[in-house]
Design a protein around this motif. Structure first.
Motif, PDB file in Angstrom:
ATOM      1  N   LYS A  47       0.828  -1.202   0.000  1.00 38.10           N
ATOM      2  CA  LYS A  47       0.000   0.000   0.000  1.00 38.10           C
ATOM      3  C   LYS A  47       0.869   1.260   0.000  1.00 38.10           C
ATOM      4  O   LYS A  47       0.576   2.231  -0.690  1.00 38.10           O
ATOM      5  N   THR A  51       1.172   4.390  -2.892  1.00 36.75           N
ATOM      6  CA  THR A  51       1.008   5.795  -2.514  1.00 36.75           C
ATOM      7  C   THR A  51       2.267   6.600  -2.830  1.00 36.75           C
ATOM      8  O   THR A  51       2.191   7.666  -3.451  1.00 36.75           O
ATOM      9  N   TYR A  94      -3.438  -1.726 -10.400  1.00 39.89           N
ATOM     10  CA  TYR A  94      -4.017  -0.864  -9.374  1.00 39.89           C
ATOM     11  C   TYR A  94      -5.341  -0.360  -9.922  1.00 39.89           C
ATOM     12  O   TYR A  94      -5.393   0.353 -10.919  1.00 39.89           O
ATOM     13  N   GLU A  97      -8.625   1.850  -6.048  1.00 42.49           N
ATOM     14  CA  GLU A  97      -7.897   1.979  -4.789  1.00 42.49           C
ATOM     15  C   GLU A  97      -7.497   0.639  -4.183  1.00 42.49           C
ATOM     16  O   GLU A  97      -7.316   0.507  -2.980  1.00 42.49           O
ATOM     17  N   ASP A 114      -6.416  -4.389  -0.367  1.00 39.39           N
ATOM     18  CA  ASP A 114      -7.129  -3.113  -0.223  1.00 39.39           C
ATOM     19  C   ASP A 114      -6.667  -2.324   0.966  1.00 39.39           C
ATOM     20  O   ASP A 114      -5.902  -2.736   1.751  1.00 39.39           O
TER      21      ASP A 114
END
Length: 114
Positions: A47, A51, A94, A97, A114
């Motif tokens: 994750k 980002t 991806y 989200e 997720d």
């Protein structure tokens, strides 16, 4: 004899358990229906990667879900090595989200992060 066999099997399983502690991925099921289980620390790392690297999500009309085949016009991204050596055989997408791990041979989604 049966008890000896069961005790031997249990001893083998216990002794291999110590070596399995560094395992990141466990697949369950058979064939293309296998599900990949990923340890929480690697989920967090994945994750963070998405980002930090500002990975652009794939926009498709159809929802990409576990067990579905990713359409041929969707580019599959290589899994970075820091996600763990057991995951490098997969590709990812991806979308919505969520990071979807994909078996590149079949383009089947095997896990959702997720």
């Amino acid at each position: 004899m049966k008890k000896l066999f069961l005790l031997s099997a249990a001893a083998v399983m216990i002794s291999t358990g110590a070596f399995a502690q560094s395992t990141v991925v466990t697949t369950t099921g058979t064939g293309h229906a296998a599900v990949v289980q990923i340890e929480p620390e690697y989920r967090t790392r994945i994750k963070s990667y998405v980002t930090e690297h500002r990975v652009r999500p794939v926009m498709k009309n159809e929802k990409i879900i576990v067990g579905a085949t990713v359409p041929g016009d969707v580019e599959l991204e290589a899994v970075p090595s820091d996600w763990g050596p057991s995951l490098t055989k997969y590709r990812y997408v991806y979308a919505g989200e969520r990071v979807m791990l994909v078996d590149p041979a079949t383009r089947t989604v095997v896990q959702e992060i997720d």
